[in-house]
Design an enzyme around this catalytic site. Structure first.
Site, PDB file in Angstrom:
ATOM      1  CG  ASP A  66      53.414  52.460  45.612  1.00 35.97           C
ATOM      2  OD1 ASP A  66      53.907  51.354  45.334  1.00 35.97           O
ATOM      3  OD2 ASP A  66      53.819  53.538  45.138  1.00 35.97           O
TER       4      ASP A  66
ATOM      5  CD  GLU B 131      56.030  48.907  47.614  1.00 36.87           C
ATOM      6  OE1 GLU B 131      56.718  48.488  46.662  1.00 36.87           O
ATOM      7  OE2 GLU B 131      55.688  50.097  47.707  1.00 36.87           O
TER       8      GLU B 131
END
Length: 590
Positions: free
Chosen positions: A232, A310
């Site tokens: 993330d 990401e």
């Protein structure tokens, strides 16, 4: 479209491949990976929230669909201020989702079905309930405990001005000041940085203790048998030295789309669509040292374990730095996700993606939807597709044309699944699910909605629980009919049981495409454009081996070659006339 003259199969002759196939057959290079958002996938215990036993109960759905792997969004122990992306314990399961034993059962069940499992890792920030942050709050300024996070004195004579002008991605200042206490320094209580919610303090990745801790976290889950990690905010862990002010604006979602002008209607040659975070808090060169170290950790384990970034980064040449041979293995292609429904832009983004990733020996990782953006079945139904629609659609906003959105979404998905490289699916897109675009404000939970005082609808609309049995309580989400967010009425007719075995359903289209993709080895093939159709500017056509993918992005029909063998189509193709309708993609045997 400039020509509707009849064409023949000879017109489908392709030019030279635009890229070469790299690697040694690692599974992640051409895998189709299905994102499970656990709280909304399936509820095993009836409390209205999805959980790990619910995931286990639906593994056959995923295996029969034909995907290769599963990525699970966070299930860690958390106060759930940001749907689990505020982690309090990286080595335990939140009771909301089950136990470590439930995780092990799910993992074993996936592996028995030939499915790899990737888990989410959230390293940019922790929860404010993490033991480290609680220790930092109890410790004095300048202590080792505070050095694990980004604590700073305030500016101004009394230290009551924010350390810099950075804004939170969720809205409002990116700094929160502590309450006064006796051991404060001469400038009073310190401030801590949070690029997201105030309950998500940013970790200090210049601190070796933080780096060692996360390498241990990687090993904890690798030892349990996971096949990789989706990272993330992979571009946000290192901040520019000195934390300088920045006059730019951080988007309220992880990326933004800048609308094209009349003078520049398509993407530039580098494939940029405006999908990128900029500023001194993102894409700093120091992040790459972290991923080189993580690469070495994963290399200690067999089975081609992978790291997925990401990273909302543009141009694509910057994104490619994350997937160099000694760093990560995949990076989501947000330039592709944010591309408008425009053939010229799609061709440019695909070309740039393949050539740029080839330069570092990495596959391109395609994606159209996820838990942070409006589902593409709704996005493509909007009259204008721009950045403001990524972060939710509210009941008072312009509403999508549902039929148009689904038609284009099916066409876009079939186009994506024909591309070489790896592809990601977001749960429910195989059912053609739209966003819930009319959620009442009193049920919303996304912190971006609250931090912007409702100016941003937030991401709840794409996170609504899945429908498994149409018309049952909660459409079969769980045994009691409870759902943590309400479902729109249309979910009853789009439920999985209403689509299994139904010719022409979105589910059966996906299943057929995934089967053909695997049988024809499309993900590991070399793409060549069908240049002979260049006088049809609203058509995207390419060949991989003897499969030709033709997508008609125009508002009129496109004549297919006489006698073409249709392998799979996103919509009805008239076998008599051989006409491909608008907003439709077809795979042909060429």
């Amino acid at each position: 479209m400039t020509s509707t003259a009849p064409i023949t199969t000879s017109d489908l002759t392709a030019g030279a491949p635009v890229h070469t196939v790299a690697g040694n057959g690692e599974w992640w290079r051409d895998a189709v990976i299905y994102q499970v958002y656990p709280r909304s996938f399936a509820d095993g215990d009836g409390d209205g929230t999805g959980d790990l036993p619910g995931v286990t109960s639906k593994l056959d759905h995923l295996a029969q669909l034909g995907v290769d792997a599963v990525w699970l969004s966070p299930f860690y122990r958390s106060p759930q201020k940001d749907a689990g992306y505020d982690v309090a314990d990286y080595r335990d399961i939140d009771p909301l989702f089950g136990t470590l034993a439930d995780f092990d059962e799910m993992l074993a069940g996936a592996h028995e079905r030939g499915l790899k499992v990737i888990v989410d890792l959230v390293p940019n920030h922790s929860s404010d309930q993490h033991v480290w942050f609680q220790e930092a709050l109890a410790a004095a300024p300048g202590s080792a405990e505070r050095e694990r996070y980004m604590f700073r004195d305030g500016r101004g004579p009394a230290g009551d001005e924010v350390p810099n002008n950075w804004q939170s991605i969720f809205g409002g200042p990116a700094w929160t000041r502590l309450a006064p206490r006796e051991d404060d320094g001469p400038l009073g209580p310190q401030w801590y940085l949070h690029l997201f919610d105030s309950t998500q303090p940013d970790l200090n990745w210049d601190n070796p203790e933080v780096r060692t801790e996360f390498e241990d976290v990687l090993r904890f889950w690798l030892d349990r048998g996971v096949d990789g990690f989706r990272v993330d905010v992979a571009h946000g862990m290192i901040k520019a030295a000195g934390l300088p002010d920045w006059d730019g604006q951080v988007a309220m979602v992880e990326g933004t789309v800048e609308e094209a002008t009349e003078a520049d209607p398509g993407a530039p040659e580098d494939g940029s669509t405006g999908a990128g975070n900029r500023g001194p808090m993102f894409d700093q060169d120091g992040v790459h040292d972290i991923y080189r170290a993580w690469h070495k950790v994963l290399a200690e384990y067999d089975g081609d374990r992978c790291l997925v970034a990401e990273a909302w980064v543009e141009p694509l040449s910057r994104l490619a730095r994350y997937v160099r041979p000694d760093e990560m293995h995949q990076a989501f292609n947000f330039s592709f996700l944010t591309a408008p429904w425009d053939a010229a832009t799609v061709r440019t983004v695909v070309n740039a993606s393949l050539s740029t990733m080839q330069a570092v020996g990495a596959p391109t990782t395609w994606v159209l939807s996820n838990h942070d953006v409006v589902r593409h079945a709704s996005r493509f139904g909007l009259e204008e597709i721009g950045g403001r629609q990524l972060n939710g659609i509210g009941a008072n906003d312009p509403q999508p044309d549902a039929a148009l959105g689904l038609r284009r979404a099916r066409a876009a998905s079939l186009l994506m699944l024909g591309l070489p490289g790896s592809a990601y699916m977001y749960q429910g897109e195989e059912l053609g699910l739209p966003d819930h675009t009319a959620l009442p404000d009193d049920v919303r939970q996304d912190p971006s909605f609250f931090r912007t005082d409702g100016a941003e609808p937030g991401r709840d609309g794409c996170r609504v629980p899945l429908p498994w049995v149409g018309g049952a309580p909660g459409n079969g989400f769980g045994p009691t009919g409870k759902t943590w967010l309400p479902q729109p009425d249309v979910y009853a007719e789009l439920a999985a049981d209403k689509q299994y075995g139904v010719k022409g359903s979105t589910y059966e289209m996906y299943r057929a495409a995934l089967g053909l993709r695997r049988a024809e080895n499309l993900g590991a093939g070399a793409l060549a454009w069908v240049d002979s159709l260049a006088d049809h500017p609203d058509v995207v056509a390419f060949r991989i081996a003897d499969v030709v993918v033709v997508a008609n992005l125009s508002d009129s029909v496109f004549p297919l070659p006489a006698g073409s063998q249709v392998l799979v189509a996103s919509g009805e193709v008239d076998a008599t006339s051989g006409e491909l309708p608008s907003d439709t993609t077809v795979w042909l045997r060429g």
